[in-house]
Design an enzyme around this catalytic site. Structure first.
Site, mmCIF file in Angstrom:
data_model
loop_
_atom_site.group_PDB
_atom_site.id
_atom_site.type_symbol
_atom_site.label_atom_id
_atom_site.label_comp_id
_atom_site.label_asym_id
_atom_site.label_seq_id
_atom_site.Cartn_x
_atom_site.Cartn_y
_atom_site.Cartn_z
ATOM 1 N N ASP A 94 -5.348 8.269 9.802
ATOM 2 C CA ASP A 94 -3.974 7.955 10.178
ATOM 3 C C ASP A 94 -3.612 8.472 11.565
ATOM 4 O OD1 ASP A 94 -3.358 6.678 7.766
ATOM 5 O OD2 ASP A 94 -3.090 8.598 6.766
ATOM 6 N N GLU A 149 0.863 -1.183 0.000
ATOM 7 C CA GLU A 149 0.000 0.000 0.000
ATOM 8 C C GLU A 149 0.901 1.235 0.000
ATOM 9 O OE1 GLU A 149 -2.610 0.159 3.348
ATOM 10 O OE2 GLU A 149 -3.291 -1.895 3.091
#
Length: 253
Positions: A58, A47
């Protein structure tokens, strides 16, 4: 890259190793070198995060890396140029983790064309709810690029409709927070994975909160693929390619 690369990896390997890096962190040259040497790592699917100013899924470490890359001038075009330059040397599936605002700002069709040009096998878009994803999914399927759906322990009745849009694999979020946060307890995790499996025929990969080799070994018992992000981004911060590869291989051994 053939259109079945993600599918092929899952059909050929009993347990799939999925890693995550931030494009352009700690430098564009490092990312290029890492991609060119991806075959030397235990990562089966990579990824790639496109730097973004507001990465809502995140945690602190990945957000900081994304911010640092953005500050250094890494744009979506920088990422596409980087991938174009190493295209012949990368033989494993590459997946973008990208926020929808970036795709929309770039122009959806232009973005997808570039993805096809540089050999991207799939997209993970954390901020695109499935109710609004249908049009994009149809465009991706025409280009044989997988839409990789995210489901979480709180998705419940939404799992089936979310997974129905997916190709490649389902990304099961094993924590209640952002990347790098603590996972839910094991009984709940097992129940969650079983629930996801009952709703889709796609392989299920588990991410968020998987940081160590011990975590990887434990999660392999439950999922078809294990995703490690924060720990790998931390390793890349050394800017030492050989050390990063060695440590990644230790993580996934």
């Amino acid at each position: 890259m053939n259109k079945n690369t993600i599918t092929t990896v899952f059909s050929e390997k009993e347990k799939v190793n999925i890693g995550y890096i931030v494009a352009g962190y700690p430098s564009v040259d490092f990312t290029k070198s890492f991609l060119s040497n991806l075959d030397r790592t235990a990562i089966d699917i990579l990824e790639i995060g496109i730097p973004y100013s507001d990465p809502l899924a995140d945690g602190k470490l990945i957000s900081q890396a994304s911010f640092a890359a953005s500050q250094a001038g890494v744009t979506t075009d920088t990422v596409f140029d980087m991938l174009a330059s190493v295209k012949g040397t990368v033989h494993k599936p590459l997946v973008f983790l990208v926020y929808y605002n970036l795709v929309f700002a770039y122009g959806i069709d232009a973005f997808l064309q570039k993805c096809e040009d540089v050999g991207i096998s799939g997209l993970i878009i954390p901020d695109l709810p499935y109710e609004e994803a249908q049009e994009l999914v149809e465009k991706l399927r025409v280009r044989h690029i997988a839409f990789i759906p995210l489901v979480s322990v709180t998705s419940d009745k939404r799992i089936a409709p979310i997974a129905s849009l997916g190709d490649g694999f389902v990304y099961a979020v094993g924590s209640l927070g952002v990347t790098g946060s603590k996972q839910v307890d094991l009984p709940r995790l097992q129940e969650f994975i079983a629930q996801v499996r009952s709703q889709t025929s796609l392989p299920v990969s588990l991410g968020f909160g998987i940081k160590t080799h011990a975590d990887v070994e434990q999660m392999r018992q439950y999922a078809d693929g294990v995703i490690v992000g924060t720990s790998i981004v931390a390793l890349t911060s050394s800017n030492n390619l050989e050390e990063t590869i060695t440590q990644i291989n230790e993580l996934f051994k």
